[in-house]
Every structure is written in C-alpha cells, then in structure tokens.
Design an enzyme around this catalytic site. Structure first.
Site, PDB file in Angstrom:
ATOM      1  N   ASN A   1      20.054 -12.756 -30.025  1.00  0.00           N
ATOM      2  CA  ASN A   1      18.932 -13.685 -29.956  1.00  0.00           C
ATOM      3  C   ASN A   1      17.645 -12.918 -30.232  1.00  0.00           C
ATOM      4  O   ASN A   1      17.315 -11.962 -29.510  1.00  0.00           O
ATOM      5  CB  ASN A   1      18.857 -14.333 -28.573  1.00  0.00           C
ATOM      6  CG  ASN A   1      19.917 -15.392 -28.376  1.00  0.00           C
ATOM      7  OD1 ASN A   1      20.894 -15.461 -29.121  1.00  0.00           O
ATOM      8  ND2 ASN A   1      19.730 -16.218 -27.366  1.00  0.00           N
TER       9      ASN A   1
ATOM     10  N   ASP B   1      19.148 -23.551 -26.646  1.00  0.00           N
ATOM     11  CA  ASP B   1      19.203 -22.283 -25.921  1.00  0.00           C
ATOM     12  C   ASP B   1      18.677 -22.447 -24.496  1.00  0.00           C
ATOM     13  O   ASP B   1      17.703 -23.165 -24.250  1.00  0.00           O
ATOM     14  CB  ASP B   1      18.363 -21.231 -26.664  1.00  0.00           C
ATOM     15  CG  ASP B   1      18.685 -19.824 -26.224  1.00  0.00           C
ATOM     16  OD1 ASP B   1      19.850 -19.556 -25.889  1.00  0.00           O
ATOM     17  OD2 ASP B   1      17.766 -18.980 -26.223  1.00  0.00           O
TER      18      ASP B   1
ATOM     19  N   HIS C   1      14.576 -10.014 -22.006  1.00  0.00           N
ATOM     20  CA  HIS C   1      13.797 -11.008 -22.736  1.00  0.00           C
ATOM     21  C   HIS C   1      12.333 -10.572 -22.877  1.00  0.00           C
ATOM     22  O   HIS C   1      11.768  -9.923 -21.989  1.00  0.00           O
ATOM     23  CB  HIS C   1      13.785 -12.353 -21.977  1.00  0.00           C
ATOM     24  CG  HIS C   1      15.075 -13.099 -22.014  1.00  0.00           C
ATOM     25  ND1 HIS C   1      15.894 -13.242 -20.909  1.00  0.00           N
ATOM     26  CD2 HIS C   1      15.689 -13.776 -23.010  1.00  0.00           C
ATOM     27  CE1 HIS C   1      16.941 -13.983 -21.228  1.00  0.00           C
ATOM     28  NE2 HIS C   1      16.846 -14.314 -22.497  1.00  0.00           N
TER      29      HIS C   1
ATOM     30  N   ALA D   1      17.008  -9.432 -27.973  1.00  0.00           N
ATOM     31  CA  ALA D   1      17.338  -8.401 -28.967  1.00  0.00           C
ATOM     32  C   ALA D   1      16.119  -7.806 -29.640  1.00  0.00           C
ATOM     33  O   ALA D   1      16.226  -6.759 -30.285  1.00  0.00           O
ATOM     34  CB  ALA D   1      18.293  -8.969 -30.016  1.00  0.00           C
TER      35      ALA D   1
END
Length: 280
Positions: free
Chosen positions: A225, A82, A174, A204
């Site tokens: 994510n 990622d 984030h 998320a």
C-alpha cells in the site's frame, strides 16, 4: 473490460514472484495518473479508497469513478475499499462496484477479528469480491504504535477465514515520510513459515525501494500500500503550478500538472515491485 479482483491479481503475482501496488486514491487527478502509470508499465494496479477518501467523496461516486477508469485500462485493475472497520462499510463497497474490500479488525481481540472477517467474507464471496484482513497492528508515524504480527495468530486467522490477503505488521508504519530500514525480516520469515496466504504491507512509502523489491521478489509480500510518497509528489506539483500560474483561479488548470507528476511517481512504485522484466 479489465476490472479484476484482488484474488486474481495476487494469484498471478504469487505465480510470478512479484507484488502489485495498492495506490491510495484521494481524487480524480491521482486516480487518472495511477491508471495511466499502470498502462504505461503494462502492469496491474489496485485503486484504493481509504477512510479519508470515503469521507470526502461518497462511496457510490467512488465506485462508479474507479470502475470507469478500470474498464478503460489496458491492464487489470482492482477497485479496493481500504481500512473498513465494519460489515456495513464493506457491504456498501460491494454494492457500488468495488472488487475488493479490506476489513480491518486489527484493533479487536483475535476471536472477534476472525468473526467479523468471516461475516464480511460471506457477503463478499456471494458477489465475487475479494477480502483482505489484518493481524497485528500497523501503527502511524507520530501516532499509535505498532503491534508486531504473531505468526501463531496469523496462522489461525488465515486457517479460520480463508482470507484472500493478509496485512501484517513487521516494522512498516503508516504515513512515514522518510524511508527507513525498519523491516523485521525474521518476523516476516516466521509469518511466511506459518501461513501460505499472500501478504500485504501497509505504510510502504516508508520502506526503501530496494527493500520493497527484495520483499516482493524474495518473499511472499504480494501487495504494497503506497500513499504518502504519491501525495508528496502531488503536493510538490501543485505548489509549482500555483507559483507558475499566480493569476489563475481555474482549479482544472491548476490541478492538471499534478497528473504527470503523480504518474511518474506511480510508475516508479509499480515497476519497483513488479516482475523483473517489464513489458510496456
């Protein structure tokens, strides 16, 4: 063997109108918990090694560890790098067993983002590895601000790269610790109208579970994510373990209770965006 590519998982999710959880791995205990949760629910999962994880543990070790867990699982599991920002990071992930890489060129001008992404795709396709990209910029709570994804840029990026999955910025952030209702559904619908690629939402943990469910089942978001809420579960369990065992100095003994706590949190995350009917 149940190792899967991101393309395989998201293709199935597209057909079934659900999403797959990309769960952020930081160490052995949470990786085990994530796979146990996937097996418990009967649903696929994506094990994600982000920049922090890769700074802490070498990629060759992570690749072997995550592939080992994926091979033992009863459900399909993808192993994902990622937020790589260079071709070299992606090539290292491909060489060490990851089945998916994210090349994050979101800080670059669109032309440069497309060019970098295509170099990664050329390397990945030869190895049967999937690629995720990002257009727009998903910001950080208390840090750099987001830039909402332009539908026109998303359409051009998807058309000129043939990407397997596209991360977009539509109000997701984030490291958001509290649930918010900040998703811009109008922006999402515009992106959906301009593209046909599976969409990804980073950050998320800051999206309410009910909203995640709507995004998965009524829209084309196929990957979420999720990290912060799982780290919160880990931290709470570890603090309790330390309080319950004040004389212990054995890290294995102290960390063991975190697995069950993270497994339960992961189960909730996986099922909340999965198919409406789950077969354990």
């Amino acid at each position: 063997m149940t190792v899967a590519s991101l393309h395989q998982l998201l293709h199935a999710a597209q057909a079934g109108r659900y999403a797959v959880a990309g769960l952020v791995v930081l160490g052995w205990e949470d990786a085990v918990a994530f796979v146990e949760a996937a097996d418990d629910t009967g649903l696929p999962v994506i094990l994600q090694a982000g920049p922090g994880c890769r700074r802490h543990t070498p990629v060759p070790v992570l690749g072997r560890m995550l592939r080992h867990l994926a091979e033992q699982a009863r459900v399909p599991v993808a192993c994902h790098i990622d937020h790589a920002t260079t071709l070299e990071e992606c090539v290292a992930g491909i060489a060490h067993g990851f089945t998916s890489v994210m090349i994050d060129g979101s800080s670059l001008p669109l032309d440069e983002n497309i060019a970098l992404t295509n170099r990664v795709i050329d390397a990945a396709r030869a190895a049967g590895v999937s690629v995720e990209g990002e257009v727009g910029f998903v910001g950080y709570a208390g840090g750099r601000q987001s830039r909402v994804t332009s539908p026109e840029e998303a359409a051009r990026f998807a058309a000129e790269t043939g990407i397997d999955a596209l991360a977009v910025s539509i109000g997701n952030v984030h490291l958001q610790q509290e649930k918010t209702d900040g998703i811009d559904f109008d922006a999402l619908r515009a992106i959906e109208a301009a593209t046909d690629v599976p969409l990804v939402l980073h950050g998320a943990s800051g999206i309410a579970p009910a909203t995640r469910s709507i995004l998965a089942r009524d829209h084309r978001v196929r990957k979420f994510n999720i990290g912060t809420e799982l780290r919160q579960a880990f931290g709470a369990a570890l603090r309790k373990s330390l309080a319950d065992q004040p004389s212990s100095f054995d890290r294995i003994e102290l960390l063991r209770p975190t697995i069950a706590a993270v497994r339960e949190a992961a189960r909730d995350a996986i099922t909340g965006i999965g198919p409406a009917r789950v077969i354990p």
